[in-house]
Design an enzyme around this catalytic site. Sequence first.
Site, PDB file in Angstrom:
ATOM      1  N   LYS A   1       0.861  -1.188   0.000  1.00  0.00           N
ATOM      2  CA  LYS A   1       0.000   0.000   0.000  1.00  0.00           C
ATOM      3  C   LYS A   1       0.891   1.228   0.000  1.00  0.00           C
ATOM      4  O   LYS A   1       1.557   1.531   0.979  1.00  0.00           O
ATOM      5  CB  LYS A   1      -0.928   0.028   1.220  1.00  0.00           C
ATOM      6  CG  LYS A   1      -2.044   1.036   1.026  1.00  0.00           C
ATOM      7  CD  LYS A   1      -2.497   1.719   2.289  1.00  0.00           C
ATOM      8  CE  LYS A   1      -1.655   2.889   2.689  1.00  0.00           C
ATOM      9  NZ  LYS A   1      -1.676   4.062   1.780  1.00  0.00           N
TER      10      LYS A   1
ATOM     11  N   CYS B   1      12.717  11.267   8.049  1.00  0.00           N
ATOM     12  CA  CYS B   1      12.568  10.787   9.435  1.00  0.00           C
ATOM     13  C   CYS B   1      13.859  10.991  10.216  1.00  0.00           C
ATOM     14  O   CYS B   1      13.827  11.166  11.429  1.00  0.00           O
ATOM     15  CB  CYS B   1      12.157   9.332   9.448  1.00  0.00           C
ATOM     16  SG  CYS B   1      13.244   8.307   8.464  1.00  0.00           S
TER      17      CYS B   1
ATOM     18  N   GLU C   1       8.990   1.419  11.198  1.00  0.00           N
ATOM     19  CA  GLU C   1       9.960   2.510  10.984  1.00  0.00           C
ATOM     20  C   GLU C   1       9.182   3.801  11.176  1.00  0.00           C
ATOM     21  O   GLU C   1       8.434   4.210  10.288  1.00  0.00           O
ATOM     22  CB  GLU C   1      10.544   2.435   9.566  1.00  0.00           C
ATOM     23  CG  GLU C   1      11.358   1.186   9.292  1.00  0.00           C
ATOM     24  CD  GLU C   1      12.721   1.192   9.974  1.00  0.00           C
ATOM     25  OE1 GLU C   1      13.126   2.237  10.505  1.00  0.00           O
ATOM     26  OE2 GLU C   1      13.367   0.135   9.986  1.00  0.00           O
TER      27      GLU C   1
ATOM     28  N   GLU D   1       8.332  16.260  15.863  1.00  0.00           N
ATOM     29  CA  GLU D   1       9.058  16.105  14.598  1.00  0.00           C
ATOM     30  C   GLU D   1       8.652  17.257  13.673  1.00  0.00           C
ATOM     31  O   GLU D   1       7.463  17.451  13.405  1.00  0.00           O
ATOM     32  CB  GLU D   1       8.653  14.766  13.994  1.00  0.00           C
ATOM     33  CG  GLU D   1       9.447  14.373  12.792  1.00  0.00           C
ATOM     34  CD  GLU D   1       9.021  12.990  12.268  1.00  0.00           C
ATOM     35  OE1 GLU D   1       7.856  12.596  12.433  1.00  0.00           O
ATOM     36  OE2 GLU D   1       9.881  12.324  11.665  1.00  0.00           O
TER      37      GLU D   1
HETATM   38  P1  NAP Z   1       1.617   8.518   7.943  1.00  0.00           P
HETATM   39  O1  NAP Z   1       0.552   9.520   7.852  1.00  0.00           O
HETATM   40  O2  NAP Z   1       1.765   7.740   9.184  1.00  0.00           O
HETATM   41  O3  NAP Z   1       1.397   7.548   6.702  1.00  0.00           O
HETATM   42  C1  NAP Z   1       2.287   6.518   6.385  1.00  0.00           C
HETATM   43  C2  NAP Z   1       1.555   5.463   5.598  1.00  0.00           C
HETATM   44  O4  NAP Z   1       0.556   4.885   6.437  1.00  0.00           O
HETATM   45  C3  NAP Z   1       0.821   5.998   4.377  1.00  0.00           C
HETATM   46  O5  NAP Z   1       0.831   5.033   3.364  1.00  0.00           O
HETATM   47  C4  NAP Z   1      -0.590   6.187   4.921  1.00  0.00           C
HETATM   48  O6  NAP Z   1      -1.587   6.139   3.949  1.00  0.00           O
HETATM   49  C5  NAP Z   1      -0.691   4.966   5.809  1.00  0.00           C
HETATM   50  N1  NAP Z   1      -1.749   5.061   6.810  1.00  0.00           N
HETATM   51  C6  NAP Z   1      -2.211   6.155   7.448  1.00  0.00           C
HETATM   52  N2  NAP Z   1      -3.187   5.794   8.313  1.00  0.00           N
HETATM   53  C7  NAP Z   1      -3.335   4.446   8.204  1.00  0.00           C
HETATM   54  C8  NAP Z   1      -4.176   3.482   8.822  1.00  0.00           C
HETATM   55  N3  NAP Z   1      -5.068   3.820   9.749  1.00  0.00           N
HETATM   56  N4  NAP Z   1      -4.062   2.188   8.445  1.00  0.00           N
HETATM   57  C9  NAP Z   1      -3.157   1.815   7.519  1.00  0.00           C
HETATM   58  N5  NAP Z   1      -2.330   2.679   6.901  1.00  0.00           N
HETATM   59  C10 NAP Z   1      -2.401   3.976   7.246  1.00  0.00           C
HETATM   60  O7  NAP Z   1       3.048   9.141   7.677  1.00  0.00           O
HETATM   61  P2  NAP Z   1       3.480  10.081   6.475  1.00  0.00           P
HETATM   62  O8  NAP Z   1       2.989  11.444   6.758  1.00  0.00           O
HETATM   63  O9  NAP Z   1       3.134   9.447   5.166  1.00  0.00           O
HETATM   64  O10 NAP Z   1       5.059  10.011   6.588  1.00  0.00           O
HETATM   65  C11 NAP Z   1       5.763  10.831   7.437  1.00  0.00           C
HETATM   66  C12 NAP Z   1       6.164  10.068   8.689  1.00  0.00           C
HETATM   67  O11 NAP Z   1       6.871   8.901   8.328  1.00  0.00           O
HETATM   68  C13 NAP Z   1       7.091  10.856   9.558  1.00  0.00           C
HETATM   69  O12 NAP Z   1       6.716  10.725  10.901  1.00  0.00           O
HETATM   70  C14 NAP Z   1       8.445  10.191   9.313  1.00  0.00           C
HETATM   71  O13 NAP Z   1       9.346  10.340  10.366  1.00  0.00           O
HETATM   72  C15 NAP Z   1       8.050   8.796   9.101  1.00  0.00           C
HETATM   73  N6  NAP Z   1       9.090   8.083   8.350  1.00  0.00           N
HETATM   74  C16 NAP Z   1       9.849   7.194   9.020  1.00  0.00           C
HETATM   75  C17 NAP Z   1      10.871   6.533   8.365  1.00  0.00           C
HETATM   76  C18 NAP Z   1      11.735   5.552   9.088  1.00  0.00           C
HETATM   77  O14 NAP Z   1      12.409   4.779   8.429  1.00  0.00           O
HETATM   78  N7  NAP Z   1      11.768   5.530  10.406  1.00  0.00           N
HETATM   79  C19 NAP Z   1      11.094   6.776   7.010  1.00  0.00           C
HETATM   80  C20 NAP Z   1      10.291   7.704   6.357  1.00  0.00           C
HETATM   81  C21 NAP Z   1       9.272   8.351   7.049  1.00  0.00           C
HETATM   82  P3  NAP Z   1      -2.111   7.498   3.291  1.00  0.00           P
HETATM   83  O15 NAP Z   1      -0.973   8.003   2.523  1.00  0.00           O
HETATM   84  O16 NAP Z   1      -3.210   7.025   2.450  1.00  0.00           O
HETATM   85  O17 NAP Z   1      -2.530   8.386   4.414  1.00  0.00           O
END
Ligand code: NAP
Length: 496
Positions: free
Chosen positions: A188, A298, A264, A395
Site C-alpha cells: 500500500k 525521518c 519505521e 518532529e
Molecule cells: P503517515 O501519515 O503515518 O502515513 C504513512 C503510511 O501509512 C501511508 O501510506 C498512509 O496512507 C498509511 N496510513 C495512514 N493511516 C493508516 C491506517 N489507519 N491504516 C493503515 N495505513 C495507514 O506518515 P506520512 O505522513 O506518510 O510520513 C511521514 C512520517 O513517516 C514521519 O513521521 C516520518 O518520520 C516517518 N518516516 C519514518 C521513516 C523511518 O524509516 N523511520 C522513514 C520515512 C518516514 P495514506 O498516505 O493514504 O494516508
Amino acid sequence: METGIYTERERALLESVPTGLLINGQWRPSVSGRTFDVEDPATGATLLSVADAGPEDAMAALDAASAAQESWAKVAPRERSEILRLAFEGVLARAEDFALLMTLEMGKPLDQARGEAVYGAEFLRWFSEEAVRVTGRYSTAPDGRNRFLVQKRPVGPCLLITPWNFPLAMATRKVAPAVAAGCTIVLKSANLTPLTAQLFAQVMQEAGLPDGVLNLIPTSTAGATTGPLLKDRRLRKLSFTGSTPVGQRLLADASQRVLRTSMELGGNAPFIVFEDADIDAAVEGALAAKMRNMGEVCTAANRMIVHRDVLQEFSTKFSALVAAQVVARGTEQGVNLGPLVDAKSRNKVHELVQDAVDRGATVLTGGSAVDGPGYFYKPTVLTGIAPDSRILAEEVFGPVAPIITFTEEEEALRMANDSDYGLMAYVFTRDVNRSLRVAEGLETGMLALNAGVIANPAAPFGGVKLSGLGREGGFEGIEEYLYTQFVGVSDPFAAS
Ligand code: NAP
C-alpha cells in the site's frame, strides 16, 4: 491535467504510468470504479488519477498473495536473486523517469530525486545478493545426544505500508527483502505519492516476478482498506513506515493476531556540535541533515545542539548557507529545496515556528511561507529557543533548524536523549574517545559521526523508543521476513 505548465517529456512520462491496481499480475480498476487524484505540490495541479482500492480490492490482493505464497517460497533463492538483480537494472535503466516522477508528485529537487532513484535501486541489488545467503545451523545438543537443525523460513504474505517522503526507496527497502526471503506482498503506497510505486511495480513485473507475488493497492482510504487484512489469518507480517501515531494504532490492531511487525516511525534527531569540531564540516553536515528533501526525512536533524563556544561561528555560517538555498519547483535548474508535500504539512511547520517565536525565539533566516502557488516554505534557522517550545519535542518534517546550546558533554547527551524518539543522532567532534563515549550514551538506533547523511542499503536502518521496531537494510533487513524453525533430531547413534 493542466497541460500548459508541463513539458512534453513530463506529459509523456505521466501517460506511461499504469494507473490501475496490480492484483495477481493484472492491472485493473478498483471494484468501486473510484479513482483519486494525485497533486503536484509545486503547482497544485492534478497530475493523474489512479484507481482507489477499497476493502474488497485489498482482500483480492491478499487472495492473490496467499495463493502465490507456497510456490514462491519454493522458487530457488538464486532465481529470486536474479529477478531482483533484473529489477535493479530495470530501475537504473529508468532512473531518469523515476526521478522526474518523484519530483512531480512529491516535490523534491530533481538532483535529489536522481539520488533516490539510485539509492532505491541499491536495495534491490543488496537483497539480490542476500537472497542466496540465508543460512541455518546444525549442532549437537549439550548432552551429546539429539541434534539440532535450525532453519530460516519465509514468514508468508506481508502487508507493506509506505510513506510519501521517499516514494521509491521506502518501497524497495521493504519489497526487496520480502522477495529475497520468499514472501508474497500486498503493497500500500502513500496516497500523496502513489505514482512511483506504480512504475516500480511495473519494473518488478518486467523483471519476471511471478503473478501474485507483488500486489499493489493505492488507496485514499488507508485504514478502512487495509484494516480487514490485519484480521485475516493468512496475513503473517506487517511492515510499516510512517508516523508514530499511525504506527501505534497499527501495532494495536496487529496484536490481535500477534502479527510479526516492523515499524519505521518518526524521529527527532539531535545534531550535536562539540567545541573541537571542524565547524565548516559541521555546517555542511547540518545543511544536508536538515535541508535535504526539504527536511521531510525521518532522520532529519531536528534539534541543533551546539557548544556555547562555537555557537556564534556555527550560527553565522549555517544561517548564511541556509539563506543562500534556492527554493523553487524541483524541476528547475540549481534548485535546493522544492515545496512541502501539501498545505497541511506547511501549516504544521509554520505553527511550530510561530510557537517558538511566540516563546521568544529569534529568526536568523526564513520563518515564513513563500507567496504564490505550491506549498513552499523558506528554509529557516531559529535561535534562543525556550525549552518548552513544541519544536524541540515534535518532529518538524520541514526546513526549520532550531539551535540550542550546551557547555558540558553530559548536558549535551541529556538534551539529546530528552525525547520520546530514538532514530538518528549526528555528532561532530574531532575527539575519538568522545565519539565513542557519546555513541554509547545516545539512545538512538543510528549515529552519524562527522557526517550529514549515512543511510546505505548495506547498513541496518531503524530506531528505538517511539521510533520503531526492527531494522531495514543490512544483513538484518532480510531477517524481518524470516522466522526461525527449530527441528529436533533424535540421537543418530542411539540403538534403534
Ligand atoms: P503517515 O501519515 O503515518 O502515513 C504513512 C503510511 O501509512 C501511508 O501510506 C498512509 O496512507 C498509511 N496510513 C495512514 N493511516 C493508516 C491506517 N489507519 N491504516 C493503515 N495505513 C495507514 O506518515 P506520512 O505522513 O506518510 O510520513 C511521514 C512520517 O513517516 C514521519 O513521521 C516520518 O518520520 C516517518 N518516516 C519514518 C521513516 C523511518 O524509516 N523511520 C522513514 C520515512 C518516514 P495514506 O498516505 O493514504 O494516508
